[in-house]
Design an enzyme around this catalytic site. Structure first.
Site, PDB file in Angstrom:
ATOM      1  N   TYR A  12     -12.347  -2.185  -4.159  1.00 31.09           N
ATOM      2  CA  TYR A  12     -12.862  -2.398  -2.802  1.00 31.09           C
ATOM      3  C   TYR A  12     -14.390  -2.314  -2.759  1.00 31.09           C
ATOM      4  O   TYR A  12     -14.959  -1.993  -1.705  1.00 31.09           O
ATOM      5  CB  TYR A  12     -12.234  -1.381  -1.841  1.00 31.09           C
ATOM      6  CG  TYR A  12     -10.822  -1.731  -1.406  1.00 31.09           C
ATOM      7  CD1 TYR A  12     -10.570  -2.835  -0.587  1.00 31.09           C
ATOM      8  CD2 TYR A  12      -9.735  -0.956  -1.793  1.00 31.09           C
ATOM      9  CE1 TYR A  12      -9.283  -3.158  -0.169  1.00 31.09           C
ATOM     10  CE2 TYR A  12      -8.433  -1.275  -1.375  1.00 31.09           C
ATOM     11  CZ  TYR A  12      -8.228  -2.379  -0.564  1.00 31.09           C
ATOM     12  OH  TYR A  12      -6.956  -2.703  -0.139  1.00 31.09           O
ATOM     13  N   ASN A  41      -2.128  -0.309   6.542  1.00 26.76           N
ATOM     14  CA  ASN A  41      -1.596  -1.533   7.156  1.00 26.76           C
ATOM     15  C   ASN A  41      -0.616  -2.280   6.249  1.00 26.76           C
ATOM     16  O   ASN A  41      -0.541  -3.500   6.277  1.00 26.76           O
ATOM     17  CB  ASN A  41      -2.752  -2.427   7.624  1.00 26.76           C
ATOM     18  CG  ASN A  41      -3.694  -2.820   6.506  1.00 26.76           C
ATOM     19  OD1 ASN A  41      -3.518  -2.382   5.372  1.00 26.76           O
ATOM     20  ND2 ASN A  41      -4.677  -3.644   6.807  1.00 26.76           N
ATOM     21  N   GLU A  67      -9.430 -10.430  -7.902  1.00 27.97           N
ATOM     22  CA  GLU A  67      -8.446  -9.365  -7.649  1.00 27.97           C
ATOM     23  C   GLU A  67      -7.226  -9.498  -8.556  1.00 27.97           C
ATOM     24  O   GLU A  67      -6.709  -8.497  -9.052  1.00 27.97           O
ATOM     25  CB  GLU A  67      -8.053  -9.382  -6.164  1.00 27.97           C
ATOM     26  CG  GLU A  67      -9.234  -8.961  -5.282  1.00 27.97           C
ATOM     27  CD  GLU A  67      -8.954  -9.039  -3.792  1.00 27.97           C
ATOM     28  OE1 GLU A  67      -7.841  -9.452  -3.392  1.00 27.97           O
ATOM     29  OE2 GLU A  67      -9.859  -8.664  -3.014  1.00 27.97           O
ATOM     30  N   HIS A 103      -2.097  -5.673   1.393  1.00 28.48           N
ATOM     31  CA  HIS A 103      -3.406  -6.314   1.232  1.00 28.48           C
ATOM     32  C   HIS A 103      -3.191  -7.789   0.918  1.00 28.48           C
ATOM     33  O   HIS A 103      -2.224  -8.140   0.250  1.00 28.48           O
ATOM     34  CB  HIS A 103      -4.150  -5.641   0.069  1.00 28.48           C
ATOM     35  CG  HIS A 103      -5.376  -6.391  -0.366  1.00 28.48           C
ATOM     36  ND1 HIS A 103      -6.576  -6.261   0.280  1.00 28.48           N
ATOM     37  CD2 HIS A 103      -5.578  -7.298  -1.358  1.00 28.48           C
ATOM     38  CE1 HIS A 103      -7.473  -7.050  -0.311  1.00 28.48           C
ATOM     39  NE2 HIS A 103      -6.889  -7.694  -1.300  1.00 28.48           N
ATOM     40  N   LYS A 115       0.821  -1.218   0.000  1.00 31.56           N
ATOM     41  CA  LYS A 115       0.000   0.000   0.000  1.00 31.56           C
ATOM     42  C   LYS A 115       0.857   1.270   0.000  1.00 31.56           C
ATOM     43  O   LYS A 115       2.046   1.234   0.338  1.00 31.56           O
ATOM     44  CB  LYS A 115      -0.935  -0.037   1.214  1.00 31.56           C
ATOM     45  CG  LYS A 115      -1.880  -1.250   1.189  1.00 31.56           C
ATOM     46  CD  LYS A 115      -2.920  -1.159   2.280  1.00 31.56           C
ATOM     47  CE  LYS A 115      -3.855  -2.355   2.218  1.00 31.56           C
ATOM     48  NZ  LYS A 115      -4.990  -2.234   3.161  1.00 31.56           N
TER      49      LYS A 115
HETATM   50  P1  CMP Z   1      -7.305  -4.833   3.246  1.00 31.15           P
HETATM   51  O1  CMP Z   1      -6.812  -6.198   3.539  1.00 31.15           O
HETATM   52  O2  CMP Z   1      -6.680  -4.074   2.160  1.00 31.15           O
HETATM   53  O3  CMP Z   1      -8.886  -4.899   2.961  1.00 31.15           O
HETATM   54  C1  CMP Z   1      -9.790  -3.889   3.327  1.00 31.15           C
HETATM   55  C2  CMP Z   1      -9.137  -2.769   4.045  1.00 31.15           C
HETATM   56  O4  CMP Z   1      -9.998  -1.878   4.711  1.00 31.15           O
HETATM   57  C3  CMP Z   1      -8.274  -3.328   5.138  1.00 31.15           C
HETATM   58  O5  CMP Z   1      -7.154  -3.952   4.591  1.00 31.15           O
HETATM   59  C4  CMP Z   1      -7.986  -2.100   5.978  1.00 31.15           C
HETATM   60  O6  CMP Z   1      -6.839  -1.401   5.549  1.00 31.15           O
HETATM   61  C5  CMP Z   1      -9.223  -1.282   5.720  1.00 31.15           C
HETATM   62  N1  CMP Z   1     -10.002  -1.218   6.934  1.00 31.15           N
HETATM   63  C6  CMP Z   1     -10.654  -2.211   7.539  1.00 31.15           C
HETATM   64  N2  CMP Z   1     -11.254  -1.749   8.652  1.00 31.15           N
HETATM   65  C7  CMP Z   1     -10.960  -0.436   8.738  1.00 31.15           C
HETATM   66  C8  CMP Z   1     -11.283   0.574   9.665  1.00 31.15           C
HETATM   67  N3  CMP Z   1     -12.044   0.323  10.735  1.00 31.15           N
HETATM   68  N4  CMP Z   1     -10.780   1.808   9.431  1.00 31.15           N
HETATM   69  C9  CMP Z   1     -10.015   2.052   8.339  1.00 31.15           C
HETATM   70  N5  CMP Z   1      -9.697   1.119   7.420  1.00 31.15           N
HETATM   71  C10 CMP Z   1     -10.148  -0.111   7.636  1.00 31.15           C
END
Ligand code: CMP
Length: 139
Positions: free
Chosen positions: A51, A114, A128, A117, A11
Site C-alpha cells: 500500500y 471493506n 500487485e 481489494h 481481507k
Molecule cells: P483498497 O481497495 O484495499 O485500497 C486502499 C484501502 O484503504 C481501501 O481499500 C480502504 O480499505 C482503505 N481506506 C481508504 N480510505 C480509508 C479511510 N478513510 N479510512 C480507513 N481506510 C481507508
C-alpha cells in the site's frame, strides 16, 4: 487498451467471518475466472510496501496494521476489461455507500474492513499481481 487481468484479495475480517468461499463463489458468478489463488498473511512491512501509494495518508497505519492482522486470500482474476469491470462489481470503497448486491455491500464491515481489494488501474494490477505471484503460479 485495457487489460483482461486484475488483482484482488479477500481481507482479514472477511476471512475471519467465514466469507472466503462465498466471496470466491460470487467472483466466479460475476464471470471472472480465477487464474491464481493463494492464502497467505502479510507482514506489517509487506503491507506497507503493498500500500506504498497511500503512505502519508491518515489511514495508512490503520490500513497496514489491519491488512497484516490475519490471513488473506490473494487472487488474480480474468475477464474482459477486468480492472473496471471488477471495481464496478465489488462496489464503492465504503460498504455503506456500495450498491446493493455488490461484494462490499454484502460482506464489508466499514471503509477500512471493506471485505475485498481490487486494483485501480492496469498498471497497478500488474504491480500487485507480481507482488504475490510468479508467472508459474498464474494459470
Ligand atoms: P483498497 O481497495 O484495499 O485500497 C486502499 C484501502 O484503504 C481501501 O481499500 C480502504 O480499505 C482503505 N481506506 C481508504 N480510505 C480509508 C479511510 N478513510 N479510512 C480507513 N481506510 C481507508
Amino acid at each position: 487498451m485495457s487489460g483482461n487481468r486484475t488483482y484482488t484479495m479477500i481481507k482479514p475480517t472477511a476471512m475471519r467471518k467465514g466469507y472466503m468461499a462465498p466471496i470466491m463463489n460470487k467472483i466466479v458468478e460475476g464471470g471472472f475466472k480465477i487464474i491464481a489463488a493463494k492464502m497467505t498473511q502479510l507482514s506489517k512491512a509487506e503491507a506497507e510496501a503493498f500500500y506504498g501509494i497511500h503512505r502519508g495518508r491518515p489511514f495508512f497505519e490503520e490500513l497496514t496494521s489491519f491488512m497484516s492482522s490475519g490471513p488473506i486470500m490473494a487472487m488474480v482474476i480474468e475477464k474482459e476489461n477486468a480492472v473496471e469491470a471488477y471495481r464496478n462489481y465489488i462496489g464503492s470503497t465504503n460498504p455503506a455507500e456500495a450498491a446493493e448486491g455488490t461484494i462490499r455491500k454484502m460482506y464489508g464491515t466499514n471503509i477500512g474492513e471493506n471485505a475485498i481489494h481490487g486494483s485501480d488501474s492496469d498498471e497497478n494490477a500488474k504491480i500487485e499481481m507480481s507482488f504475490f505471484f510468479t508467472g508459474r503460479e498464474m494459470f
